[in-house]
Design an enzyme around this catalytic site. Structure first.
Site, mmCIF file in Angstrom:
data_model
loop_
_atom_site.group_PDB
_atom_site.id
_atom_site.type_symbol
_atom_site.label_atom_id
_atom_site.label_comp_id
_atom_site.label_asym_id
_atom_site.label_seq_id
_atom_site.Cartn_x
_atom_site.Cartn_y
_atom_site.Cartn_z
ATOM 1 N N GLU A 59 0.831 -1.204 0.000
ATOM 2 C CA GLU A 59 0.000 0.000 0.000
ATOM 3 C C GLU A 59 0.866 1.255 0.000
ATOM 4 O OE1 GLU A 59 -4.046 -1.525 2.232
ATOM 5 O OE2 GLU A 59 -2.356 -0.861 3.473
ATOM 6 N N GLU A 66 -3.523 -9.904 4.025
ATOM 7 C CA GLU A 66 -4.436 -9.589 5.125
ATOM 8 C C GLU A 66 -5.602 -10.580 5.209
ATOM 9 O OE1 GLU A 66 -2.436 -5.618 4.360
ATOM 10 O OE2 GLU A 66 -2.968 -7.411 3.228
#
Length: 261
Positions: free
Chosen positions: A112, A132
């Site tokens: 990210e 995740e």
């Protein structure tokens, strides 16, 4: 500037930011806040025109959130400081080019962080993932950004499965600009940064603001904002000495001298 977590170096108009937090360059809240302060200072310094973000060592760019810190009690929704997690992805008004030099593993919040940059260069051994899903949480920033950066169906597969993919696949989907041998990565990043630093900073600022603000607009709505003098960076550009200098330099058949004003 040097700390136990982040190293910075000014190279003329270029700021190099290096995550240096052994063993894996993971980001805890203190590191995130430090990065936020660094990128805020970069944003506000008129002498700095381009930033490079990279990781120390050859194995890790950044694996994202520090799970060891989490195990010791840091909350996933903690206050990460200015710019949100990693100091970059939510920083308002950052209208300067940022290059990510991905020198190794970039996963979770590390990926990210990379996709929050404007240009991504990757070492040929770099690898990526959004794992995740496997720990029962959501890669929130990637879920917002990734389907806009690469084909939707590919982005959703990566988010749903958390699988690893290499630099070659990242390049194939347009996620990274170039793949380089590891030994050449920073040389290439610095050369690109120097090229950008020699360019017109007010034009870069206008490009970045328009691209960011228009991302969720219809084309005509975005154009109406440009022609209606609703982008501060565009208006500043059109009233600037640099805009006149560009026209003069073209007429005089010489290279322009950009002053950023």
């Amino acid at each position: 500037m040097t700390s136990s977590n982040v190293r910075t170096e000014r190279r003329g108009a270029v700021l190099e930011v290096t995550l240096d937090r052994p063993k894996a360059n993971a980001i805890d809240t203190a590191t995130s806040r430090e990065l936020g302060e660094i990128f805020t200072a970069f944003r506000d310094d008129p002498e700095l025109r381009v930033a490079i973000i990279t990781g120390a060592g050859e194995k890790f760019f950044c694996p994202g959130w520090d799970l060891k810190a989490a195990a010791e009690g840091e909350a996933v929704d903690a206050d990460y400081g200015k710019g949100g997690f990693g100091g970059l992805q939510e920083l308002r008004g950052l209208n300067k080019p940022v290059i990510a030099a991905v020198n190794g593993i970039a996963c979770g919040g590390g990926l990210e962080l990379a996709i929050s940059a404007d240009i991504i260069l990757a070492a040929d051994h770099a690898s990526f993932a959004l794992p995740e899903i496997k720990s029962g949480t959501v890669a929130d920033a990637a879920t917002i950004k990734l389907p806009k950066r690469i084909p939707y169906h590919i982005a959703m597969e990566l988010l749903y499965t958390g699988r690893w993919f290499d630099a070659q696949e990242a390049h194939r989907w347009g996620l990274v600009n170039r793949i380089l041998p590891a030994a050449e990565l920073m040389t290439a990043a610095r050369a690109m940064a120097e090229e950008l630093a020699a360019g017109p900073p007010l034009v870069f600022a206008a490009i970045k603001e328009i691209a960011r603000e228009a991302e969720d607009m219809k084309f005509q709505d975005a154009m109406n904002r440009v022609t209606g003098s609703q982008f501060e960076t565009v208006e500043r550009l059109y009233r600037s000495e640099d805009q006149k200098e560009g026209a003069r330099a073209f007429a005089e058949k010489r290279d322009p001298v950009w002053k950023g004003r």
